[in-house]
Design an enzyme around this catalytic site. Structure first.
Site, PDB file in Angstrom:
ATOM      1  N   PRO A  72       0.806  -1.222   0.000  1.00 42.10           N
ATOM      2  CG  PRO A  72      -0.528  -1.421   1.874  1.00 42.10           C
ATOM      3  CD  PRO A  72       0.689  -1.964   1.256  1.00 42.10           C
ATOM      4  CB  CYS A  73       0.268   4.497  -1.650  1.00 41.25           C
ATOM      5  SG  CYS A  73       0.813   6.183  -1.753  1.00 41.25           S
ATOM      6  CD  GLN A  74       0.765   1.552   4.966  1.00 38.04           C
ATOM      7  OE1 GLN A  74       1.813   0.947   4.782  1.00 38.04           O
ATOM      8  NE2 GLN A  74      -0.073   1.246   5.937  1.00 38.04           N
TER       9      GLN A  74
END
Ligand SMILES: C[S@@+](CC[C@H](N)C(=O)[O-])C[C@H]1O[C@@H](n2cnc3c(N)ncnc32)[C@H](O)[C@@H]1O
Length: 412
Positions: free
Chosen positions: A84-86
């Site tokens: 995920p893009c976090q």
């Protein structure tokens, strides 16, 4: 060619694995995989993975719970994963200059821990293209932190934003692929004297697998030298990353490349014939789809009580089957502007789960056995498999041309 042992992290239903198992020389052996859907009792994606793949070890726990020892024991040569893009910002640890601390629960730091425990030769990661611009208040910080961290760990890294439809696939899906390799590997040495621009345009992994024109889009290119302090980068770095690039010796070069487009498959190419009634829409749902796809001007009230006009342009009345499909989301097939809306004869329907699988290049019925909603969800999370196969073929070429084995053999 020597077998490359691979760990598949955030494995989902195994898109990376199918892609790597489909390469020309079949040198990839996925020996360890981890997949865990947070806060779900039934682990649909893991069950699907486990059912379809019978070799290797499959772990179904939060990656953060996997011990350093277990990671070390995997003994892999390559790590792959779509994560995920976090928020990748870091702070200084309590022991000051000696270390840094990423935010808890941020999965990129688990990838870093896996790298530290296994020192693989290759890394292949995938993410949404938004990663290059995040966060909006300090554009490029997160990708800068990521590149700096991997480079400090001893990896040179090439990346490319690839729209699957531009390289022959039936879906417009833009994702950034990130390829890392040990900076003392023979591949890294073989391109050491080639300029960054030439690696990006001609001789790097992405340039040879996904050819681009020699000129850049609007001459856009950019470069910067990073310092060694990742906390400082996290606090102050802001940079305009373009669609392609490389980092080595802390130096980032990035350019907006123009793909040499291949004829895409179309939505029509992957549609099933004689689709079951259950995928056809009721009059009520058809009306909702038509409304959602139409142009709108609506009065809305913000959280602070401010009234504003929300407007949205119209879409085509239904999806054009002579073009590639739009990007599939995890909500695919729910009554939603993003879902595909197919005119089939005189009626309208959604995509079938098999069509969703085909849009990503999965074999038909790969996700059979889970509720339909979950089948769409898993495909919305997955990647376009033929892109991975192409990257795998390039890694095989690199292994063939630059492996340490062949150099040693040449000595005799
Ligand atoms: C973007 S998807 C990857 C999909 C995969 N490439 C495929 O082809 O199906 C990310 C996956 O990471 C999993 N995941 C999320 N948090 C996790 C965690 N803490 N530990 C292990 N897996 C996790 C999700 O369940 C999801 O399947």
């Amino acid at each position: 060619m020597k077998t490359i042992k691979v760990a598949e992290l955030f494995a989902g239903v195994g898109g990376f694995r199918i892609g790597l198992e489909n390469t020309e020389n079949k040198i990839f052996d996925i020996t360890w995989a981890n997949q865990w859907e947070p806060s779900r009792k039934v682990q649909h994606a893991f069950d699907c993975y486990n059912r379809n793949f019978t070799t290797g070890e499959h772990s179904n726990v939060d990656i953060a719970e996997v011990s350093d020892e277990e990671m070390k024991n995997t003994n892999v040569d390559m790590i792959v994963g779509g994560f995920p893009c976090q928020d990748y910002s870091v702070a200084r640890s309590l022991n000051g200059e000696l270390g840094m601390r990423g935010k808890k629960g941020v999965l990129f730091w688990e990838i870093v821990r896996f790298i530290q425990n296994t020192r693989p030769k290759y890394l292949l990661l995938e993410n949404v293209d938004r990663l290059l611009k995040s966060p909006s208040k300090q554009r490029g910080r997160d990708f800068g932190v990521m590149l700096s961290t991997l480079n400090e760990l001893g990896y040179d890294v090439e990346w490319r934003v690839i729209n699957a439809a531009e390289y022959g696939n039936a879906q417009k899906r833009r994702r950034v692929f990130i390829f890392g390799y040990l900076n003392n590997s023979n591949y890294a040495k073989s391109i050491k004297n080639i300029s960054n621009k030439e690696v990006v345009l001609k001789s790097g992994l992405f340039a040879s697998g996904f050819p681009v024109l020699e000129e850049l889009y609007k001459d856009r290119e950019n470069e910067v030298q990073l310092g060694h302090d990742t906390v400082n980068i996290s606090d102050h770095f802001s940079f305009n990353f373009h669609t392609s690039g490389i980092i080595r010796d802390g130096h980032i070069y990035t350019a907006h490349t123009i793909p040499i487009e291949e004829t895409p498959k179309t939505l029509g190419d992957i549609l099933e014939n004689n689709v079951s009634e259950e995928y056809f829409l009721s009059e009520e749902k058809i009306e909702k789809f038509k409304y959602l796809r139409g142009p709108k001007k609506l009065k809305r009230t913000s959280a602070t009580g401010h009234e504003y006009q929300y407007s949205e342009g119209g879409m085509s009345p239904y999806d054009d089957i002579n073009k590639p499909a739009r990007t599939m989301l995890t909500s695919e097939s729910s009554v939603n502007r993003s879902s595909h809306f197919i005119k089939d004869g005189d009626n309208y329907r959604t995509l079938t789960p098999i069509e969703a699988e085909r849009l990503n290049g999965f074999p038909d019925n790969w996700t059979e056995g889970m509720p339909n909603k979950m089948r769409y969800f898993c495909m919305g999370n997955a990647l376009v498999i033929p892109l991975v196969t192409r990257i795998g073929n390039e890694i095989e070429r690199i292994e063939q041309e630059h492996s340490d084995d062949s150099i040693q053999l040449n000595l005799f």
